[in-house]
Design a protein around this motif. Sequence first.
Motif, PDB file in Angstrom:
ATOM      1  N   ASN A  15       0.794  -1.260   0.202  1.00 19.58           N
ATOM      2  CA  ASN A  15      -0.508  -0.087  -0.136  1.00 19.58           C
ATOM      3  C   ASN A  15       0.452   0.937  -0.259  1.00 19.58           C
ATOM      4  O   ASN A  15       0.246   2.461   0.220  1.00 19.58           O
ATOM      5  CB  ASN A  15      -0.900  -0.400   1.237  1.00 19.58           C
ATOM      6  N   GLY A  16       2.155   1.106   0.143  1.00 20.34           N
ATOM      7  CA  GLY A  16       2.801   2.397  -0.240  1.00 20.34           C
ATOM      8  C   GLY A  16       3.515   2.844   1.730  1.00 20.34           C
ATOM      9  O   GLY A  16       3.082   2.087   2.039  1.00 20.34           O
ATOM     10  N   VAL A  17       2.521   4.706   1.077  1.00 16.43           N
ATOM     11  CA  VAL A  17       3.124   4.401   2.873  1.00 16.43           C
ATOM     12  C   VAL A  17       1.899   4.418   3.863  1.00 16.43           C
ATOM     13  O   VAL A  17       1.482   4.795   2.915  1.00 16.43           O
ATOM     14  CB  VAL A  17       3.954   6.570   2.434  1.00 16.43           C
ATOM     15  N   TRP A  18       2.486   4.532   4.648  1.00 17.46           N
ATOM     16  CA  TRP A  18       1.682   4.056   6.074  1.00 17.46           C
ATOM     17  C   TRP A  18       2.503   5.072   7.515  1.00 17.46           C
ATOM     18  O   TRP A  18       3.596   4.991   7.348  1.00 17.46           O
ATOM     19  CB  TRP A  18       1.944   2.767   6.567  1.00 17.46           C
ATOM     20  N   GLN A  19       2.093   5.540   7.806  1.00 22.09           N
ATOM     21  CA  GLN A  19       2.007   6.706   8.785  1.00 22.09           C
ATOM     22  C   GLN A  19       1.226   6.795  10.319  1.00 22.09           C
ATOM     23  O   GLN A  19       0.037   6.095   9.782  1.00 22.09           O
ATOM     24  CB  GLN A  19       1.911   8.307   8.021  1.00 22.09           C
ATOM     25  N   GLU A  20       1.488   7.044  11.173  1.00 17.26           N
ATOM     26  CA  GLU A  20       0.786   6.757  12.287  1.00 17.26           C
ATOM     27  C   GLU A  20       1.441   8.118  13.435  1.00 17.26           C
ATOM     28  O   GLU A  20       2.639   7.869  13.330  1.00 17.26           O
ATOM     29  CB  GLU A  20       0.440   5.610  13.007  1.00 17.26           C
ATOM     30  N   PRO A  25      -7.794   6.452  -6.915  1.00 14.26           N
ATOM     31  CA  PRO A  25      -7.848   6.493  -8.242  1.00 14.26           C
ATOM     32  C   PRO A  25      -6.270   7.007  -7.504  1.00 14.26           C
ATOM     33  O   PRO A  25      -6.087   6.846  -6.392  1.00 14.26           O
ATOM     34  CB  PRO A  25      -8.320   8.339  -8.069  1.00 14.26           C
ATOM     35  N   ALA A  26      -4.715   7.342  -8.480  1.00 15.97           N
ATOM     36  CA  ALA A  26      -3.511   7.379  -7.712  1.00 15.97           C
ATOM     37  C   ALA A  26      -4.086   8.739  -6.919  1.00 15.97           C
ATOM     38  O   ALA A  26      -4.507   9.651  -7.331  1.00 15.97           O
ATOM     39  CB  ALA A  26      -2.713   7.565  -9.060  1.00 15.97           C
ATOM     40  N   GLY A  27      -3.110   8.154  -5.619  1.00 15.47           N
ATOM     41  CA  GLY A  27      -3.167   9.412  -4.918  1.00 15.47           C
ATOM     42  C   GLY A  27      -3.667   8.804  -3.841  1.00 15.47           C
ATOM     43  O   GLY A  27      -3.135   9.702  -3.002  1.00 15.47           O
ATOM     44  N   SER A  28      -4.135   8.156  -3.827  1.00 13.06           N
ATOM     45  CA  SER A  28      -5.851   7.868  -3.116  1.00 13.06           C
ATOM     46  C   SER A  28      -4.739   7.702  -1.124  1.00 13.06           C
ATOM     47  O   SER A  28      -4.382   7.230  -1.485  1.00 13.06           O
ATOM     48  CB  SER A  28      -6.888   7.069  -3.381  1.00 13.06           C
TER      49      SER A  28
END
Length: 191
Positions: free
Chosen positions: A65-70, A93-96
């Motif tokens: 899923n790409g970037v994961w932030q918390e 869509p891209a960037g969602s």
Amino acid sequence: MSRPSFGGGNDLPAVFPDWSPYPDLDSAARAYLRDPDVALEALGGVLNGATVVCFTLERFVNEVNGVWQEVVVCDGSRLVLWHGEDVPPTDGPAGSMTSSLRVVPLSTVTEVGCRRRLSRSPSGQARTDSIDVYLLLSSMDEAGAGDEGAQAPRHDALRFGKTLDDGGAGQIARLEDFARLVASLVGRPTL
């Protein structure tokens, strides 16, 4: 060193800027998160001017899923958790991305655990290589509920970790401070 981002072409650094030198949430989030404005807006709506007693941040890139932030913030009576995660291209869509918020009253934290892995230098001095923190909650974990062969119900837990490779000594120390401060508040009457 970099890992490919979810979309392919752009590379994101595997090691992000260090947030540990920043004492306040706003500065730390802006130094470390990819989407600090999204996180700070969501958190601000819940904190509504409450004093931030302590916080910890996490960010990584995964293959799916790409970037994961918390972001986890303690205001003395609650934990406010913000989580942002990129959505796979098949789901939007891209960037969602998703942005979610969770509020956990400190009165529901039943146990705080902190495990440090230490190594010794040739001179015998101990150094912390990694830290794992968990906060056991009185709520039940819904994972596997109703599934055949599901495990017995268990309490929900929040887990956080830092290593020398993932965060460095500063973030290890900040996570340990976070655990100590939350532990000092658990079980005490709130004002």
